[in-house]
Design a protein around this motif. Structure first.
Motif, mmCIF file in Angstrom:
data_model
loop_
_atom_site.group_PDB
_atom_site.id
_atom_site.type_symbol
_atom_site.label_atom_id
_atom_site.label_comp_id
_atom_site.label_asym_id
_atom_site.label_seq_id
_atom_site.Cartn_x
_atom_site.Cartn_y
_atom_site.Cartn_z
ATOM 1 N N UNK A 102 -14.760 -4.048 -44.610
ATOM 2 C CA UNK A 102 -14.223 -2.794 -44.265
ATOM 3 C C UNK A 102 -14.180 -2.549 -43.182
ATOM 4 N N UNK A 103 -13.376 -1.483 -42.724
ATOM 5 C CA UNK A 103 -13.390 -0.896 -41.327
ATOM 6 C C UNK A 103 -14.235 0.159 -41.251
ATOM 7 N N UNK A 104 -15.220 0.402 -40.372
ATOM 8 C CA UNK A 104 -16.091 1.512 -40.290
ATOM 9 C C UNK A 104 -16.655 1.987 -38.726
ATOM 10 N N UNK A 105 -16.685 0.902 -38.010
ATOM 11 C CA UNK A 105 -17.201 1.028 -36.538
ATOM 12 C C UNK A 105 -16.057 0.896 -35.679
ATOM 13 N N UNK A 106 -15.683 2.160 -35.292
ATOM 14 C CA UNK A 106 -14.737 2.336 -34.322
ATOM 15 C C UNK A 106 -14.648 1.420 -33.109
ATOM 16 N N UNK A 107 -15.962 0.887 -32.503
ATOM 17 C CA UNK A 107 -15.861 0.011 -31.433
ATOM 18 C C UNK A 107 -15.541 -1.253 -31.690
ATOM 19 N N UNK A 108 -15.617 -1.617 -32.730
ATOM 20 C CA UNK A 108 -15.078 -3.019 -33.277
ATOM 21 C C UNK A 108 -13.647 -2.960 -33.491
ATOM 22 N N UNK A 109 -12.906 -2.027 -33.400
ATOM 23 C CA UNK A 109 -11.518 -2.240 -33.577
ATOM 24 C C UNK A 109 -10.593 -2.188 -32.442
ATOM 25 N N UNK A 110 -9.365 -3.000 -32.557
ATOM 26 C CA UNK A 110 -8.414 -2.987 -31.466
ATOM 27 C C UNK A 110 -7.220 -2.463 -31.644
ATOM 28 N N UNK A 111 -6.805 -2.072 -32.908
ATOM 29 C CA UNK A 111 -5.521 -1.692 -33.335
ATOM 30 C C UNK A 111 -5.473 -0.137 -33.413
ATOM 31 N N UNK A 112 -5.047 0.622 -32.782
ATOM 32 C CA UNK A 112 -4.932 1.931 -32.891
ATOM 33 C C UNK A 112 -3.638 2.519 -32.747
ATOM 34 N N UNK A 113 -3.634 3.732 -33.508
ATOM 35 C CA UNK A 113 -2.130 4.772 -33.331
ATOM 36 C C UNK A 113 -2.606 5.611 -32.280
ATOM 37 N N UNK A 114 -1.673 6.440 -32.071
ATOM 38 C CA UNK A 114 -1.986 7.277 -30.869
ATOM 39 C C UNK A 114 -2.664 8.361 -31.176
ATOM 40 N N UNK A 115 -2.770 8.768 -32.273
ATOM 41 C CA UNK A 115 -3.499 10.047 -32.635
ATOM 42 C C UNK A 115 -2.583 11.338 -33.174
#
Length: 122
Positions: A102-115
């Motif tokens: 699952x996704x749970x740790x923001x620091x490990x993610x590289x693909x983000x929307x702009x918010x």
């Protein structure tokens, strides 16, 4: 994949909002998706996640029973339905994609929307 979040706004406590995150590219269905939020002066935290098919979902305790994550792979979009909103839900909401589940740790993610900003008044 590139992500674009939308649907935020200013609402009153108890209201509902639905956030959308549209993905570009043909590989959307190969990504697991998640929603995170970041309040002013605080770290970005996990809110909700779903696997590639949408059959598996999981939530932060703070939103369980109020928020629902879903996805439409035909539309390359993931949603976050937010009900019974509280002032403490006020934050910038981000969607994220990852090949790992699952996704749970923001620091490990590289693909983000702009918010997208969600503000809940009391």
């Amino acid at each position: 994949v590139q992500l674009q979040a939308s649907g935020g706004g200013l609402v009153q406590a108890g209201d509902s909002l639905r956030l959308s995150c549209a993905a570009s590219g043909r590989t959307f269905r190969s990504y697991h998706m998640g929603w995170f939020r970041q309040a002013p002066g605080k770290e970005r935290v996990f809110v909700a996640g779903t696997n590639w098919s949408g059959q598996l979902t999981y939530y932060a305790d703070s939103v369980k029973g109020r928020f629902t994550i879903s996805r439409d792979n035909a539309k390359n979009t993931v949603y976050l339905q937010m009900n019974s909103l509280k002032p403490e839900d006020t934050a910038v909401y981000y969607c994220a994609a990852d090949s790992r589940y699952p996704l749970s740790r923001p620091a490990s993610l590289n693909v983000w929307g702009q918010g997208t900003q969600v503000t809940v008044s009391s």
